[in-house]
Every structure is written in structure tokens, then in C-alpha cells.
Design a protein around this motif. Structure first.
Motif, PDB file in Angstrom:
ATOM      1  N   VAL A  94      38.329  25.679  84.504  1.00  0.00           N
ATOM      2  CA  VAL A  94      36.931  26.024  84.754  1.00  0.00           C
ATOM      3  C   VAL A  94      36.843  27.260  85.635  1.00  0.00           C
ATOM      4  CG1 VAL A  94      34.840  25.295  85.980  1.00  0.00           C
ATOM      5  CG2 VAL A  94      35.981  23.712  84.412  1.00  0.00           C
ATOM      6  N   SER A  95      37.725  27.371  86.628  1.00  0.00           N
ATOM      7  CA  SER A  95      37.668  28.500  87.553  1.00  0.00           C
ATOM      8  C   SER A  95      37.821  29.831  86.819  1.00  0.00           C
ATOM      9  CB  SER A  95      38.753  28.368  88.626  1.00  0.00           C
ATOM     10  OG  SER A  95      40.043  28.285  88.028  1.00  0.00           O
ATOM     11  N   LYS A  99      34.797  32.584  86.276  1.00  0.00           N
ATOM     12  CA  LYS A  99      34.994  33.974  86.712  1.00  0.00           C
ATOM     13  C   LYS A  99      34.646  34.942  85.592  1.00  0.00           C
ATOM     14  CE  LYS A  99      38.475  37.039  88.761  1.00  0.00           C
ATOM     15  NZ  LYS A  99      39.888  37.137  89.245  1.00  0.00           N
ATOM     16  N   LYS A 100      34.987  34.537  84.358  1.00  0.00           N
ATOM     17  CA  LYS A 100      34.704  35.377  83.195  1.00  0.00           C
ATOM     18  C   LYS A 100      33.232  35.356  82.835  1.00  0.00           C
ATOM     19  CE  LYS A 100      35.907  38.018  79.750  1.00  0.00           C
ATOM     20  NZ  LYS A 100      36.499  39.359  79.948  1.00  0.00           N
ATOM     21  N   PHE A 101      32.607  34.192  82.993  1.00  0.00           N
ATOM     22  CA  PHE A 101      31.190  34.022  82.639  1.00  0.00           C
ATOM     23  C   PHE A 101      30.410  33.508  83.851  1.00  0.00           C
ATOM     24  CE2 PHE A 101      33.699  32.796  78.768  1.00  0.00           C
ATOM     25  CZ  PHE A 101      33.462  33.958  78.042  1.00  0.00           C
ATOM     26  N   PRO A 102      30.186  34.336  84.852  1.00  0.00           N
ATOM     27  CA  PRO A 102      29.569  33.879  86.110  1.00  0.00           C
ATOM     28  C   PRO A 102      28.124  33.395  85.957  1.00  0.00           C
ATOM     29  CG  PRO A 102      29.745  36.274  86.065  1.00  0.00           C
ATOM     30  CD  PRO A 102      30.533  35.775  84.901  1.00  0.00           C
ATOM     31  N   THR A 103      27.441  33.794  84.891  1.00  0.00           N
ATOM     32  CA  THR A 103      26.049  33.359  84.701  1.00  0.00           C
ATOM     33  C   THR A 103      25.954  32.058  83.921  1.00  0.00           C
ATOM     34  OG1 THR A 103      25.848  34.654  82.666  1.00  0.00           O
ATOM     35  CG2 THR A 103      25.244  35.745  84.730  1.00  0.00           C
ATOM     36  N   ALA A 104      27.086  31.564  83.421  1.00  0.00           N
ATOM     37  CA  ALA A 104      27.075  30.391  82.539  1.00  0.00           C
ATOM     38  C   ALA A 104      27.449  29.115  83.280  1.00  0.00           C
ATOM     39  CB  ALA A 104      28.037  30.616  81.379  1.00  0.00           C
ATOM     40  N   ARG A 105      27.216  27.997  82.616  1.00  0.00           N
ATOM     41  CA  ARG A 105      27.666  26.697  83.092  1.00  0.00           C
ATOM     42  C   ARG A 105      28.764  26.222  82.141  1.00  0.00           C
ATOM     43  NH1 ARG A 105      22.705  23.043  83.213  1.00  0.00           N
ATOM     44  NH2 ARG A 105      22.059  24.370  81.470  1.00  0.00           N
ATOM     45  N   ILE A 106      29.867  25.751  82.707  1.00  0.00           N
ATOM     46  CA  ILE A 106      31.085  25.542  81.926  1.00  0.00           C
ATOM     47  C   ILE A 106      31.354  24.071  81.610  1.00  0.00           C
ATOM     48  CG2 ILE A 106      33.563  25.991  81.808  1.00  0.00           C
ATOM     49  CD1 ILE A 106      31.807  28.529  81.907  1.00  0.00           C
ATOM     50  N   VAL A 107      31.742  23.855  80.353  1.00  0.00           N
ATOM     51  CA  VAL A 107      32.242  22.555  79.899  1.00  0.00           C
ATOM     52  C   VAL A 107      33.604  22.804  79.261  1.00  0.00           C
ATOM     53  CG1 VAL A 107      31.891  20.577  78.369  1.00  0.00           C
ATOM     54  CG2 VAL A 107      29.903  21.745  79.374  1.00  0.00           C
ATOM     55  N   ALA A 119      37.434  11.821  62.202  1.00  0.00           N
ATOM     56  CA  ALA A 119      38.148  10.820  63.005  1.00  0.00           C
ATOM     57  C   ALA A 119      38.775  11.471  64.225  1.00  0.00           C
ATOM     58  CB  ALA A 119      39.208  10.129  62.153  1.00  0.00           C
ATOM     59  N   GLY A 120      38.067  12.435  64.808  1.00  0.00           N
ATOM     60  CA  GLY A 120      38.588  13.172  65.943  1.00  0.00           C
ATOM     61  C   GLY A 120      38.560  12.387  67.238  1.00  0.00           C
ATOM     62  N   MET A 121      39.291  12.888  68.226  1.00  0.00           N
ATOM     63  CA  MET A 121      39.267  12.345  69.583  1.00  0.00           C
ATOM     64  C   MET A 121      39.133  13.524  70.524  1.00  0.00           C
ATOM     65  SD  MET A 121      39.438   9.579  71.460  1.00  0.00           S
ATOM     66  CE  MET A 121      38.363  10.221  72.744  1.00  0.00           C
ATOM     67  N   THR A 122      38.045  13.555  71.290  1.00  0.00           N
ATOM     68  CA  THR A 122      37.765  14.688  72.165  1.00  0.00           C
ATOM     69  C   THR A 122      37.582  14.223  73.597  1.00  0.00           C
ATOM     70  OG1 THR A 122      36.623  15.859  70.369  1.00  0.00           O
ATOM     71  CG2 THR A 122      36.199  16.631  72.619  1.00  0.00           C
ATOM     72  N   GLY A 123      38.293  14.871  74.523  1.00  0.00           N
ATOM     73  CA  GLY A 123      38.057  14.667  75.943  1.00  0.00           C
ATOM     74  C   GLY A 123      37.148  15.772  76.446  1.00  0.00           C
ATOM     75  N   ILE A 124      36.144  15.430  77.265  1.00  0.00           N
ATOM     76  CA  ILE A 124      35.177  16.416  77.747  1.00  0.00           C
ATOM     77  C   ILE A 124      35.055  16.339  79.264  1.00  0.00           C
ATOM     78  CG2 ILE A 124      32.758  17.139  77.731  1.00  0.00           C
ATOM     79  CD1 ILE A 124      32.499  16.239  74.913  1.00  0.00           C
ATOM     80  N   PHE A 125      35.085  17.510  79.894  1.00  0.00           N
ATOM     81  CA  PHE A 125      34.881  17.602  81.346  1.00  0.00           C
ATOM     82  C   PHE A 125      33.758  18.592  81.628  1.00  0.00           C
ATOM     83  CE2 PHE A 125      35.664  19.834  85.373  1.00  0.00           C
ATOM     84  CZ  PHE A 125      35.595  18.773  86.257  1.00  0.00           C
ATOM     85  N   PHE A 126      32.745  18.124  82.354  1.00  0.00           N
ATOM     86  CA  PHE A 126      31.618  18.961  82.753  1.00  0.00           C
ATOM     87  C   PHE A 126      31.839  19.464  84.177  1.00  0.00           C
ATOM     88  CE2 PHE A 126      29.982  16.136  79.515  1.00  0.00           C
ATOM     89  CZ  PHE A 126      29.071  16.910  78.795  1.00  0.00           C
ATOM     90  N   ASP A 127      31.724  20.765  84.391  1.00  0.00           N
ATOM     91  CA  ASP A 127      31.834  21.323  85.741  1.00  0.00           C
ATOM     92  C   ASP A 127      30.831  20.612  86.641  1.00  0.00           C
ATOM     93  OD1 ASP A 127      31.968  22.794  88.040  1.00  0.00           O
ATOM     94  OD2 ASP A 127      31.338  24.693  87.136  1.00  0.00           O
ATOM     95  N   GLU A 156      38.987  17.308  86.153  1.00  0.00           N
ATOM     96  CA  GLU A 156      39.394  18.360  85.227  1.00  0.00           C
ATOM     97  C   GLU A 156      40.864  18.245  84.831  1.00  0.00           C
ATOM     98  OE1 GLU A 156      39.344  23.216  84.635  1.00  0.00           O
ATOM     99  OE2 GLU A 156      38.832  22.375  86.601  1.00  0.00           O
ATOM    100  N   GLY A 157      41.700  17.801  85.766  1.00  0.00           N
ATOM    101  CA  GLY A 157      43.117  17.681  85.465  1.00  0.00           C
ATOM    102  C   GLY A 157      43.413  16.759  84.304  1.00  0.00           C
ATOM    103  N   MET A 158      42.480  15.837  84.016  1.00  0.00           N
ATOM    104  CA  MET A 158      42.695  14.906  82.911  1.00  0.00           C
ATOM    105  C   MET A 158      42.594  15.587  81.555  1.00  0.00           C
ATOM    106  SD  MET A 158      43.545  12.220  84.406  1.00  0.00           S
ATOM    107  CE  MET A 158      43.645  11.113  83.002  1.00  0.00           C
ATOM    108  N   ILE A 159      42.002  16.785  81.514  1.00  0.00           N
ATOM    109  CA  ILE A 159      41.955  17.538  80.253  1.00  0.00           C
ATOM    110  C   ILE A 159      43.383  17.833  79.773  1.00  0.00           C
ATOM    111  CG2 ILE A 159      41.564  19.865  79.360  1.00  0.00           C
ATOM    112  CD1 ILE A 159      39.138  18.357  78.905  1.00  0.00           C
TER     113      ILE A 159
END
Length: 264
Positions: A94-95, A99-107, A119-127, A156-159
Motif C-alpha cells: 500500500v505504501s 506514493k504513486k497515487f497520493p490522491t487515491a484510496r488504495i485496496v 471459482a476464484g479465491m480472492t484476498g482483499i485488504f483495504f487501507d 496487509e501482510g496476509m496478502i
């Protein structure tokens, strides 16, 4: 409006599920690729808007970042204030994204190959510092639920752990199936027959595990094993060779590599 910056294999799988499940109208999706021919094919297949110019993302409240990690430094566009940027880039923290997108909110999200087949499996982390509303979280998760299951992560480390387990995981099962194919050939089957045996066995086990969740994976294993039977002998051989350590070491190697990518 939903944007896709880069729509390769995984981005394409996510897009396909969204359109097939009618989560959004194709006219509410904008795809940016560097290749005009790829854009033309996407427009023809899905009816989505396409462009070569990322500055046209101004109307997109949410952008899926599906480029290769090494392409991140080359990007030269700034999302509108508070745009949600969903990164599926392995090993990119996320860091670095903030830094690349300072105006955005990161997921950060880590989908896997199963997304191609619903049949996907997705892990998601919200800043946690980005102030996502419940509705925004639900929307982001729905983009991936269109193609499978979603696990919301608190750290985040769980990603990186998700990357090592389910992100890379399909290849582990293919490795086992490939080894089973080789073993079948040694038993006298042709390459075609061997692959059929391995593919259908893999498919059947997956379907049983998916459709009958009242039993755990361990319990299903026991269902196949008769005391003193053939399967029990095969499992004893696996255990003698410490299959749990083999798998654990493989997952750790994948996890360590994801960590390395995040530090580079």
C-alpha cells in the motif's frame, strides 16, 4: 464508472465475470490498454469502452490496476481525488501504491486462476487509513465475488500469505496432477489416457469438496480410504515422505518471494 488499467489474463477474467454476472453495464466500464487491437477485441466481445489514454479515467470512481508490477514506475497519470484504486499487483505494498497515487484510496487484492471459471479465491485488504464506507467495501468485494469467493483481510501482510496459498495454489494442484499423469504413464497408459485420468480426478475431487461442505477435506480423504486398502497405502507413502513439509516449504518459498518483491 469502473476502470481497468491493463486488462491481461487476470484483469480479463475479472472483467468477464463482472459482465457475465451483469454486475455493471458494459457502458459503465472503461478499459485502458496500450495495444489498440486488444482494445478492439474487448469492445467487440463485451461492449465496454476502451482507450489508449489513462487520462480519460477522470469519470471513474474505481480503477482496477492490472498492469505488471514492474510497469508501475512508468505510469504517468493522477487519479481524481478519492478514486478507489484496486491493485492486483503481487508484492506491491500500500505504501508504494499510495506514493504513486497520493490522491487515491488504495485496496490490495489477490485473485487467482479460478476467477476464469467462476471459482476464484480472492484476498482483499483495504487501507485502514483511507476511510472506506461499508457500501464502498461491499462494492469492491462484489467485483471479485462475481467470479468466486472473497476473504477480507485485517492485516496487509496476509496478502502475501494469500498469494502463497491460493494465488499460487492452483499451480500446486496442477503439479500434483502432472505427477499423477507421469505415474499413470508408468502404469502403461498412453499420455492422452493419463491426462484424462488426472484431469477428471482433479475435477471430481474439487467438485465434491465444493458441493458437499458438510464434511471437511480431512473427512473426505477418510471417505476414500478403506482400512487396509489401496488408498491408505498411498497416503502412508505420502506421509512417509513428509508431504506436509514439502507443501509447507513450497508455500513458505512463495511467501518469501512475495515479501522480496515488496521490498524491491
Amino acid at each position: 464508472m469502473l476502470g481497468f488499467l491493463g486488462c491481461g489474463n487476470m484483469g480479463g477474467a475479472i472483467l468477464d465475470a463482472i459482465v457475465q454476472q451483469k454486475l455493471l453495464s458494459p457502458t459503465d466500464i472503461l478499459v485502458v490498454n496500450r495495444e489498440a487491437k486488444k482494445n478492439e477485441k474487448l469492445t467487440e466481445k463485451y461492449g465496454v469502452r476502451t482507450t489508449l489514454d489513462p487520462t480519460e479515467f477522470g469519470s471513474c470512481a474505481c480503477i482496477v490496476l492490472g498492469i505488471k508490477p514492474q510497469g508501475l514506475p512508468e505510469l504517468e497519470f493522477t487519479p481524481a481525488q478519492d478514486t478507489i484504486v484496486i491493485s492486483i499487483l503481487a508484492g506491491t505494498p500500500v505504501s508504494a501504491l499510495a506514493k504513486k497515487f497520493p490522491t487515491a484510496r488504495i485496496v490490495r487484492a489477490m485473485p487467482n486462476l479460478g476467477q476464469f471459471a467462476g471459482a476464484g479465491m480472492t484476498g482483499i485488504f483495504f487501507d485502514p487509513g483511507a476511510g472506506f464506507s461499508a457500501a464502498e467495501r461491499t462494492f469492491v468485494e462484489s467485483l471479485f465475488r462475481a467470479g468466486g469467493e472473497v476473504l477480507s483481510l485485517q492485516q496487509e501482510g496476509m496478502i502475501d500469505a494469500v498469494t502463497a496459498i491460493s494465488g499460487s495454489g492452483p499451480a500446486y494442484f496442477f503439479q500434483l496432477a502432472e505427477s499423477l499423469t507421469v505415474a499413470a504413464e508408468k502404469q502403461g497408459f498412453s499420455p492422452e489416457e493419463s491426462e484424462l485420468l488426472a484431469r477428471q480426478t482433479l475435477l471430481g475431487a474439487g467438485k465434491v469438496a465444493d458441493q458437499f461442505t458438510d464434511l471437511s477435506l480431512a473427512q473426505w480423504k477418510q471417505k476414500v480410504m478403506s482400512p487396509g486398502g489401496t488408498t491408505e497405502k498411498a497416503i502412508e507413502s505420502f506421509q512417509k515422505n513428509d508431504i506436509e513439509k514439502i507443501v509447507s516449504d513450497a508455500v513458505q518459498a512463495a511467501f518469501d518471494r512475495a515479501q522480496e518483491l515488496g521490498q524491491s
